[in-house]
Scaffold this motif. Structure first.
Motif, mmCIF file in Angstrom:
data_model
loop_
_atom_site.group_PDB
_atom_site.id
_atom_site.type_symbol
_atom_site.label_atom_id
_atom_site.label_comp_id
_atom_site.label_asym_id
_atom_site.label_seq_id
_atom_site.Cartn_x
_atom_site.Cartn_y
_atom_site.Cartn_z
ATOM 1 N N ILE A 91 4.361 2.538 13.704
ATOM 2 C CA ILE A 91 4.190 4.248 13.850
ATOM 3 C C ILE A 91 5.233 4.695 12.986
ATOM 4 O O ILE A 91 6.483 3.996 12.741
ATOM 5 N N LEU A 92 4.891 6.197 12.594
ATOM 6 C CA LEU A 92 5.742 6.616 11.282
ATOM 7 C C LEU A 92 7.243 6.572 11.742
ATOM 8 O O LEU A 92 8.084 6.239 10.954
ATOM 9 N N PHE A 93 7.562 7.056 12.877
ATOM 10 C CA PHE A 93 8.893 7.141 13.146
ATOM 11 C C PHE A 93 9.674 5.911 13.208
ATOM 12 O O PHE A 93 10.804 5.828 12.626
ATOM 13 N N GLU A 94 9.090 4.876 13.534
ATOM 14 C CA GLU A 94 9.663 3.485 13.471
ATOM 15 C C GLU A 94 9.807 3.043 11.840
ATOM 16 O O GLU A 94 10.727 2.465 11.520
ATOM 17 N N ALA A 95 8.681 3.228 11.205
ATOM 18 C CA ALA A 95 8.856 3.006 9.885
ATOM 19 C C ALA A 95 9.999 3.704 9.062
ATOM 20 O O ALA A 95 10.612 3.006 8.076
ATOM 21 N N TYR A 96 9.995 5.091 9.296
ATOM 22 C CA TYR A 96 11.266 5.777 8.526
ATOM 23 C C TYR A 96 12.251 5.448 9.002
ATOM 24 O O TYR A 96 13.293 5.420 8.143
ATOM 25 N N MET A 97 12.693 4.984 10.328
ATOM 26 C CA MET A 97 13.873 4.467 10.757
ATOM 27 C C MET A 97 14.292 3.372 9.968
ATOM 28 O O MET A 97 15.533 3.087 9.838
ATOM 29 N N MET A 98 13.325 2.506 9.889
ATOM 30 C CA MET A 98 13.464 1.039 9.377
ATOM 31 C C MET A 98 13.587 1.190 7.841
ATOM 32 O O MET A 98 13.959 0.195 7.197
ATOM 33 N N GLY A 99 13.487 2.339 7.083
ATOM 34 C CA GLY A 99 13.326 2.355 5.849
ATOM 35 C C GLY A 99 12.262 1.898 4.979
ATOM 36 O O GLY A 99 12.176 1.567 3.934
ATOM 37 N N ASP A 100 11.051 1.672 5.662
ATOM 38 C CA ASP A 100 9.876 1.083 5.067
ATOM 39 C C ASP A 100 9.118 2.260 4.345
ATOM 40 O O ASP A 100 7.975 2.024 3.645
ATOM 41 N N VAL A 101 9.409 3.644 4.267
ATOM 42 C CA VAL A 101 8.805 4.552 3.587
ATOM 43 C C VAL A 101 9.695 5.568 3.304
ATOM 44 O O VAL A 101 10.836 5.743 4.041
ATOM 45 N N GLU A 102 9.482 6.087 2.253
ATOM 46 C CA GLU A 102 10.173 7.257 1.622
ATOM 47 C C GLU A 102 9.379 8.607 1.462
ATOM 48 O O GLU A 102 8.268 8.183 1.262
ATOM 49 N N VAL A 103 10.051 9.806 2.228
ATOM 50 C CA VAL A 103 8.981 11.173 1.894
ATOM 51 C C VAL A 103 9.757 12.009 1.330
ATOM 52 O O VAL A 103 11.097 11.970 1.226
ATOM 53 N N ASP A 104 9.100 12.809 0.616
ATOM 54 C CA ASP A 104 9.731 13.855 -0.445
ATOM 55 C C ASP A 104 10.415 14.958 0.702
ATOM 56 O O ASP A 104 11.226 15.732 0.373
ATOM 57 N N SER A 105 9.536 15.093 1.880
ATOM 58 C CA SER A 105 10.065 16.207 3.011
ATOM 59 C C SER A 105 9.691 15.569 4.416
ATOM 60 O O SER A 105 8.366 15.560 4.438
ATOM 61 N N LEU A 106 10.567 15.442 5.132
ATOM 62 C CA LEU A 106 10.400 15.067 6.512
ATOM 63 C C LEU A 106 9.632 16.085 7.170
ATOM 64 O O LEU A 106 8.752 15.996 7.913
ATOM 65 N N LYS A 107 10.144 17.587 6.922
ATOM 66 C CA LYS A 107 9.589 18.541 7.646
ATOM 67 C C LYS A 107 8.238 18.598 7.059
ATOM 68 O O LYS A 107 7.384 18.998 8.024
ATOM 69 N N GLY A 108 7.832 18.519 6.054
ATOM 70 C CA GLY A 108 6.481 18.545 5.251
ATOM 71 C C GLY A 108 5.630 17.756 6.155
ATOM 72 O O GLY A 108 4.323 17.990 6.641
ATOM 73 N N VAL A 109 5.883 16.532 6.342
ATOM 74 C CA VAL A 109 5.258 15.326 7.029
ATOM 75 C C VAL A 109 5.073 15.656 8.373
ATOM 76 O O VAL A 109 3.798 15.750 9.028
ATOM 77 N N MET A 110 6.218 16.514 9.227
ATOM 78 C CA MET A 110 5.850 16.809 10.629
ATOM 79 C C MET A 110 4.729 17.886 10.573
ATOM 80 O O MET A 110 4.031 18.137 11.524
#
Length: 445
Positions: A91-110
């Motif tokens: 799920i996205l939050f686990e992927a983000y924590m583990m560094g599996d994904v990079e996003v230009d804006s975390l707020k934008g994703v939410m």
């Protein structure tokens, strides 16, 4: 890739009735993990194709670039880069924590997630089906990988006092502040930039606002469920002249709260109890003029609301008594007795439950608009003050850089996740005030 010798492919000799298996012949079979990843990836992409209606999302991975939604001028345009294929199984939050994904804006994703909420619910269901389907295979073939172990460790961390000191205000209030034009309002930090001391001023205002709503006066006795680090209790005693009994389940919080109470010279009028609210002693019966609980009710669980308020009734005096409860809440349309697991329930506040209001109250106020700025302020302080050498004193395992990076990203995700939820009305933050049925309102005739 796994290379397996096989007898299904054979080389025949020129002599009749004879054949031989080639000594070097082999075929290549897919790695079990690649099968899992391919299935997960195709499932997630298929659902996202239908889910993104508002805004635009670009997803880039090693196999190509994918676009979802419609890009238009001024729209929420999010870029997401998959740097580890394990992303598709998380799920996205686990992927983000583990560094599996990079996003230009975390707020934008939410924001994108909440703007396309109905479709994203389908995505969440699809991911759940995928993870359920592959969990057996994953455990059988992959076992307890390092990344799984790291996620398990992150979920079990009992955050230290030093961590909270690093991003909270001096009062150490881990709850929504109240902003006024003195700090530029709820968007002042975005318009003119944050100013040192803003968070402290807004949190002190919140404490005094709650105490005023509780109608306390010098000599009154207050019962508090959820001590935090003693911020409310200290202000109640120091400025309002009250006596306070406050309850916490955290030994770390109790120790620091008592240290702060002693430093303020208030140890004779503030008592910090290491106690479950269901264990309040008989001596508390009808002993208190006011009850206060700031963002603790979420941890009670709907099953125990009756017991919670029964004990509030038990402790409050029969007349001229007020209770003030501040809590993050779900709108009625989203509330259910069973709250499904999400990021906050798994990694931040296990077994928490956002309540709905079910009582006749004297007053109801929605402070949700004040929460996003509070979270932004915490995020800035987290980035500025949380250092690896500070945290490893409590968590030696965070000496590992990957562990520490995942730990920091968990908190960054929390602030963005919750901030978007409050800003979009997905969750709210209510302050509920109620009094004894026979108490008179302010003089009105």
């Amino acid at each position: 890739m796994t290379r397996l010798a096989t007898s299904s492919a054979l080389t025949f000799s020129s002599s009749p009735n004879f054949y031989r298996s080639p000594s070097s012949l082999s075929i290549v079979l897919p790695n079990p993990k690649s099968i899992i990843l391919s299935y997960a990836r195709s499932s997630v992409l298929a659902v996202m194709e239908k889910a993104i209606i508002r805004g635009h999302l670009t997803v880039a991975d090693s196999e190509g670039v994918h676009h979802f939604g419609t890009r238009s001028k001024g729209c929420n345009d999010v870029y997401l880069k998959v740097v580890n294929t394990d992303f598709w199984m998380r799920i996205l939050f686990e992927a983000y924590m583990m560094g599996d994904v990079e996003v230009d804006s975390l707020k934008g994703v939410m924001d994108l997630w909440l703007d396309n909420e109905s479709g994203m619910d389908n995505l969440t269901s699809a991911v759940s089906r995928v993870t359920s389907a592959i969990s057996g295979l994953s455990n059988a073939f992959l076992g307890q990988t390092r990344s799984k172990a790291r996620l398990n460790a992150i979920a079990s961390y009992d955050q230290s006092n030093e961590l909270f000191k690093a991003f909270l205000s001096q009062e150490m209030m881990y709850s929504c502040a109240l902003w006024t034009e003195a700090e530029g309002g709820v968007r002042g930090d975005l318009i003119s930039g944050p100013t040192p001391g803003d968070l402290e001023a807004a949190q002190l205002r919140k404490i005094r606002y709650v105490l005023t709503a509780a109608k306390v006066k010098p000599g009154d006795r207050i019962l508090e469920f959820g001590s935090g680090w003693g911020g409310m209790a200290i202000e109640a005693a120091r400025t309002f002249g009250c006596e306070v009994d406050t309850l916490t389940l955290s030994k770390e919080q109790k120790a620091l709260a008592e240290e702060r109470v002693k430093a303020a010279g208030l140890q004779d009028v503030i008592r910090v109890h290491l106690m479950d609210y269901r264990e309040i002693p008989p001596s508390f019966e009808k002993a208190f003029d006011a009850f206060i609980s700031i963002e603790m009710l979420e941890h009670v669980g709907s099953k125990y609301y009756h017991d919670y308020f029964r004990l509030v009734d038990f402790a409050l005096k029969s007349s001229n008594a007020t209770a003030v409860v501040s809590a993050s809440t779900f709108p009625e349309s989203r509330y259910s007795g069973y709250q499904p697991e999400d990021f906050m329930r798994k990694y931040m506040w296990p077994n928490s439950c956002l309540p709905k209001g079910r009582f006749t109250l004297e007053g109801v106020e929605n402070h949700a608009a004040h929460y996003p700025r509070t979270l932004r302020e915490w995020g800035r302080r987290l980035d500025a003050n949380v250092r690896q050498d500070l945290i490893v004193k409590d968590y030696p395992s965070l000496k590992d850089q990957a562990e520490f990076d995942a730990f920091r990203r968990k908190w960054q995700y929390l602030f963005a996740y919750a901030g978007a939820g409050f800003a979009k009305g997905y969750i709210t933050c209510h302050m509920l005030t109620f009094t004894r049925p026979n108490d008179c309102p302010a003089t009105c005739d």
